[in-house]
Design a protein around this motif. Structure first.
Motif, PDB file in Angstrom:
ATOM      1  N   LEU A  37      -2.813   5.565  -2.394  1.00  0.00           N
ATOM      2  CA  LEU A  37      -3.377   6.751  -1.743  1.00  0.00           C
ATOM      3  C   LEU A  37      -2.578   7.972  -2.165  1.00  0.00           C
ATOM      4  N   LEU A  38      -3.283   8.981  -2.637  1.00  0.00           N
ATOM      5  CA  LEU A  38      -2.677  10.250  -3.036  1.00  0.00           C
ATOM      6  C   LEU A  38      -3.231  11.353  -2.146  1.00  0.00           C
ATOM      7  N   LEU A  39      -2.326  12.112  -1.532  1.00  0.00           N
ATOM      8  CA  LEU A  39      -2.722  13.168  -0.602  1.00  0.00           C
ATOM      9  C   LEU A  39      -2.282  14.543  -1.090  1.00  0.00           C
ATOM     10  N   ILE A  40      -3.010  15.557  -0.665  1.00  0.00           N
ATOM     11  CA  ILE A  40      -2.517  16.931  -0.711  1.00  0.00           C
ATOM     12  C   ILE A  40      -1.640  17.099   0.518  1.00  0.00           C
ATOM     13  N   HIS A  41      -0.369  17.453   0.349  1.00  0.00           N
ATOM     14  CA  HIS A  41       0.558  17.469   1.488  1.00  0.00           C
ATOM     15  C   HIS A  41       0.266  18.625   2.444  1.00  0.00           C
ATOM     16  N   TRP A  42       0.128  19.814   1.910  1.00  0.00           N
ATOM     17  CA  TRP A  42      -0.243  21.003   2.687  1.00  0.00           C
ATOM     18  C   TRP A  42      -1.252  21.806   1.873  1.00  0.00           C
ATOM     19  N   PRO A  43      -2.223  22.421   2.521  1.00  0.00           N
ATOM     20  CA  PRO A  43      -3.123  23.301   1.767  1.00  0.00           C
ATOM     21  C   PRO A  43      -2.358  24.502   1.247  1.00  0.00           C
ATOM     22  N   SER A  44      -2.895  25.097   0.193  1.00  0.00           N
ATOM     23  CA  SER A  44      -2.253  26.270  -0.389  1.00  0.00           C
ATOM     24  C   SER A  44      -2.221  27.411   0.622  1.00  0.00           C
ATOM     25  N   GLN A  45      -1.074  28.042   0.725  1.00  0.00           N
ATOM     26  CA  GLN A  45      -0.903  29.120   1.690  1.00  0.00           C
ATOM     27  C   GLN A  45      -1.549  30.407   1.183  1.00  0.00           C
ATOM     28  N   ASN A  46      -2.329  31.041   2.056  1.00  0.00           N
ATOM     29  CA  ASN A  46      -2.968  32.331   1.736  1.00  0.00           C
ATOM     30  C   ASN A  46      -3.749  32.287   0.423  1.00  0.00           C
ATOM     31  N   ASP A  47      -4.344  31.095   0.130  1.00  0.00           N
ATOM     32  CA  ASP A  47      -5.164  30.936  -1.084  1.00  0.00           C
ATOM     33  C   ASP A  47      -4.398  31.279  -2.354  1.00  0.00           C
ATOM     34  N   ALA A  48      -3.082  31.020  -2.352  1.00  0.00           N
ATOM     35  CA  ALA A  48      -2.270  31.291  -3.541  1.00  0.00           C
ATOM     36  C   ALA A  48      -2.795  30.518  -4.738  1.00  0.00           C
ATOM     37  N   VAL A  49      -3.321  29.323  -4.490  1.00  0.00           N
ATOM     38  CA  VAL A  49      -4.002  28.525  -5.508  1.00  0.00           C
ATOM     39  C   VAL A  49      -5.408  28.278  -4.994  1.00  0.00           C
ATOM     40  N   PRO A  50      -6.439  28.515  -5.804  1.00  0.00           N
ATOM     41  CA  PRO A  50      -7.810  28.290  -5.335  1.00  0.00           C
ATOM     42  C   PRO A  50      -8.015  26.866  -4.834  1.00  0.00           C
ATOM     43  N   PHE A  51      -8.672  26.740  -3.695  1.00  0.00           N
ATOM     44  CA  PHE A  51      -8.920  25.449  -3.058  1.00  0.00           C
ATOM     45  C   PHE A  51      -9.584  24.474  -4.022  1.00  0.00           C
ATOM     46  N   ASP A  52     -10.612  24.937  -4.722  1.00  0.00           N
ATOM     47  CA  ASP A  52     -11.338  24.042  -5.631  1.00  0.00           C
ATOM     48  C   ASP A  52     -10.436  23.502  -6.728  1.00  0.00           C
ATOM     49  N   PHE A  58       0.882  -1.166   0.000  1.00  0.00           N
ATOM     50  CA  PHE A  58       0.000   0.000   0.000  1.00  0.00           C
ATOM     51  C   PHE A  58       0.919   1.214   0.000  1.00  0.00           C
ATOM     52  N   VAL A  59       0.972   1.910  -1.132  1.00  0.00           N
ATOM     53  CA  VAL A  59       1.904   3.020  -1.311  1.00  0.00           C
ATOM     54  C   VAL A  59       1.158   4.347  -1.298  1.00  0.00           C
ATOM     55  N   THR A  60       1.606   5.237  -0.435  1.00  0.00           N
ATOM     56  CA  THR A  60       1.031   6.580  -0.325  1.00  0.00           C
ATOM     57  C   THR A  60       2.065   7.608  -0.764  1.00  0.00           C
ATOM     58  N   THR A  61       1.653   8.580  -1.566  1.00  0.00           N
ATOM     59  CA  THR A  61       2.506   9.737  -1.802  1.00  0.00           C
ATOM     60  C   THR A  61       1.664  10.999  -1.709  1.00  0.00           C
ATOM     61  N   LYS A  62       2.351  12.139  -1.706  1.00  0.00           N
ATOM     62  CA  LYS A  62       1.675  13.412  -1.462  1.00  0.00           C
ATOM     63  C   LYS A  62       2.129  14.448  -2.483  1.00  0.00           C
ATOM     64  N   VAL A  63       1.177  15.221  -2.972  1.00  0.00           N
ATOM     65  CA  VAL A  63       1.472  16.307  -3.903  1.00  0.00           C
ATOM     66  C   VAL A  63       1.951  17.508  -3.091  1.00  0.00           C
ATOM     67  N   ALA A  64       3.126  18.008  -3.410  1.00  0.00           N
ATOM     68  CA  ALA A  64       3.703  19.136  -2.677  1.00  0.00           C
ATOM     69  C   ALA A  64       2.875  20.400  -2.885  1.00  0.00           C
ATOM     70  N   ASP A  65       2.904  21.272  -1.910  1.00  0.00           N
ATOM     71  CA  ASP A  65       2.140  22.521  -2.016  1.00  0.00           C
ATOM     72  C   ASP A  65       2.667  23.412  -3.134  1.00  0.00           C
ATOM     73  N   THR A  66       3.875  23.142  -3.606  1.00  0.00           N
ATOM     74  CA  THR A  66       4.427  23.895  -4.738  1.00  0.00           C
ATOM     75  C   THR A  66       3.893  23.380  -6.081  1.00  0.00           C
ATOM     76  N   ASN A  67       3.149  22.280  -6.072  1.00  0.00           N
ATOM     77  CA  ASN A  67       2.617  21.689  -7.310  1.00  0.00           C
ATOM     78  C   ASN A  67       1.081  21.690  -7.353  1.00  0.00           C
ATOM     79  N   LEU A  68       0.462  22.588  -6.614  1.00  0.00           N
ATOM     80  CA  LEU A  68      -0.999  22.562  -6.510  1.00  0.00           C
ATOM     81  C   LEU A  68      -1.726  23.286  -7.645  1.00  0.00           C
ATOM     82  N   SER A  69      -1.019  24.092  -8.425  1.00  0.00           N
ATOM     83  CA  SER A  69      -1.688  24.846  -9.485  1.00  0.00           C
ATOM     84  C   SER A  69      -2.181  23.913 -10.586  1.00  0.00           C
ATOM     85  N   LYS A  70      -3.139  24.393 -11.378  1.00  0.00           N
ATOM     86  CA  LYS A  70      -3.704  23.585 -12.467  1.00  0.00           C
ATOM     87  C   LYS A  70      -2.634  23.089 -13.428  1.00  0.00           C
ATOM     88  N   VAL A  71      -1.652  23.939 -13.703  1.00  0.00           N
ATOM     89  CA  VAL A  71      -0.641  23.581 -14.686  1.00  0.00           C
ATOM     90  C   VAL A  71       0.355  22.548 -14.139  1.00  0.00           C
TER      91      VAL A  71
END
Length: 271
Positions: A97-112, A64-77
């Motif tokens: 399992l794929l996780l968001i590692h940290w939420p975007s800081q100060n809404d730099a990337v829209p949550f949705d 069972f392998v889990t990884t996380k998308v870094a907060d620096t890679n949250l943008s659509k592109v």
């Protein structure tokens, strides 16, 4: 407390396990019996995890392998290409399992944007399950509203005997959401705790094993990290520790909201 999550309750954290030494540490854990392995884009351990799995000779289906998308890679592109890169680096077609590692800081990337991208990664078959990490109650509720309460299967957060996060735990239990505890041994501090040591002595295990057994008895998944074969074995033995109701109650008194992981990008914590 009955544990029903598809996430194996005891796993292996891999932060800091890089290079050849990291591969050997992960391989040693696999030899002990660990099958739930947690990595992240920002740990630089995805390749080590993949290599250790290959060297183990065991089939991919055993893990069972889990990884996380870094907060620096949250943008659509960046989001989906980063997931493709993670799969390539690990050397597998799908993570469990794929996780968001940290939420975007100060809404730099829209949550949705990034939560919908997370759901799309699952729709594309790149992950079996999705979840989040370091999300407080407010962001969890936003995720539930956007994706549905059954979509997100865990919130991976710092939890240990000295940070039991009662508000977050209560809310997640009400939603049927399992928490995954990182830093469950509080960077080794539990090893010197008099109460945990006394309980450990009565069970013939280590204080660390008692701490892990406590967290699992509370219904959490745990992902301790170690490169020591002795510690790996001792931590693995926590699965066989059956704490009494009195012991659990006594360990609950250790909570003092002692948070260690609290970078500037942290959200507003609940506990």
């Amino acid at each position: 407390m009955t544990y029903t999550s598809p996430i194996p309750q005891l796993g292996l954290g891999t932060f800091g396990r890089t290079g050849d030494a990291g591969i050997q540490a992960i391989l040693s854990a696999i030899e002990v019996g660990y099958r739930h392995i947690d990595t992240a884009q920002s740990y630089d351990t995805e390749g080590c995890v993949g290599e250790a799995i290959r060297r183990s000779g065991l089939p991919r289906s055993e893990f069972f392998v889990t990884t996380k998308v870094a907060d620096t890679n949250l943008s659509k592109v960046d989001f989906l290409p980063s997931v493709e890169k993670s799969l390539e680096t690990i050397g597998i077609d799908q993570v469990d399992l794929l996780l968001i590692h940290w939420p975007s800081q100060n809404d730099a990337v829209p949550f949705d944007d990034y939560m919908l991208a997370l759901a799309e990664a699952r729709q594309r078959g790149w992950t079996r399950h999705i979840g989040v990490s370091n999300f407080p109650i407010a962001l969890l509720d936003k995720a539930f509203a956007l994706l549905g309460e059954d979509a997100v299967i865990t919130d991976q957060v710092e939890i240990h005997p000295y940070l039991q996060a009662p508000r977050l735990v209560s809310h997640c239990r009400s939603k049927g959401l399992v928490l995954t505890a990182y830093q469950p041994l509080c960077k080794g501090a539990v090893n010197d705790d008099p109460l945990l040591k006394a309980i450990a002595k009565s069970h013939g295990v280590t204080a660390a094993a008692v701490a892990l057994a406590f967290l699992m008895a509370e219904g959490h998944a745990v992902i301790p990290a170690s490169s020591s074969i002795e510690n790996l074995k001792n931590n693995f033995a926590s699965q066989d520790v059956n704490l009494t109701a009195d012991e659990i109650s006594r360990i609950r008194t250790l909570d003092r909201s002692a948070r260690h992981i609290n970078p500037a990008k942290s959200p507003r914590w609940d506990d």
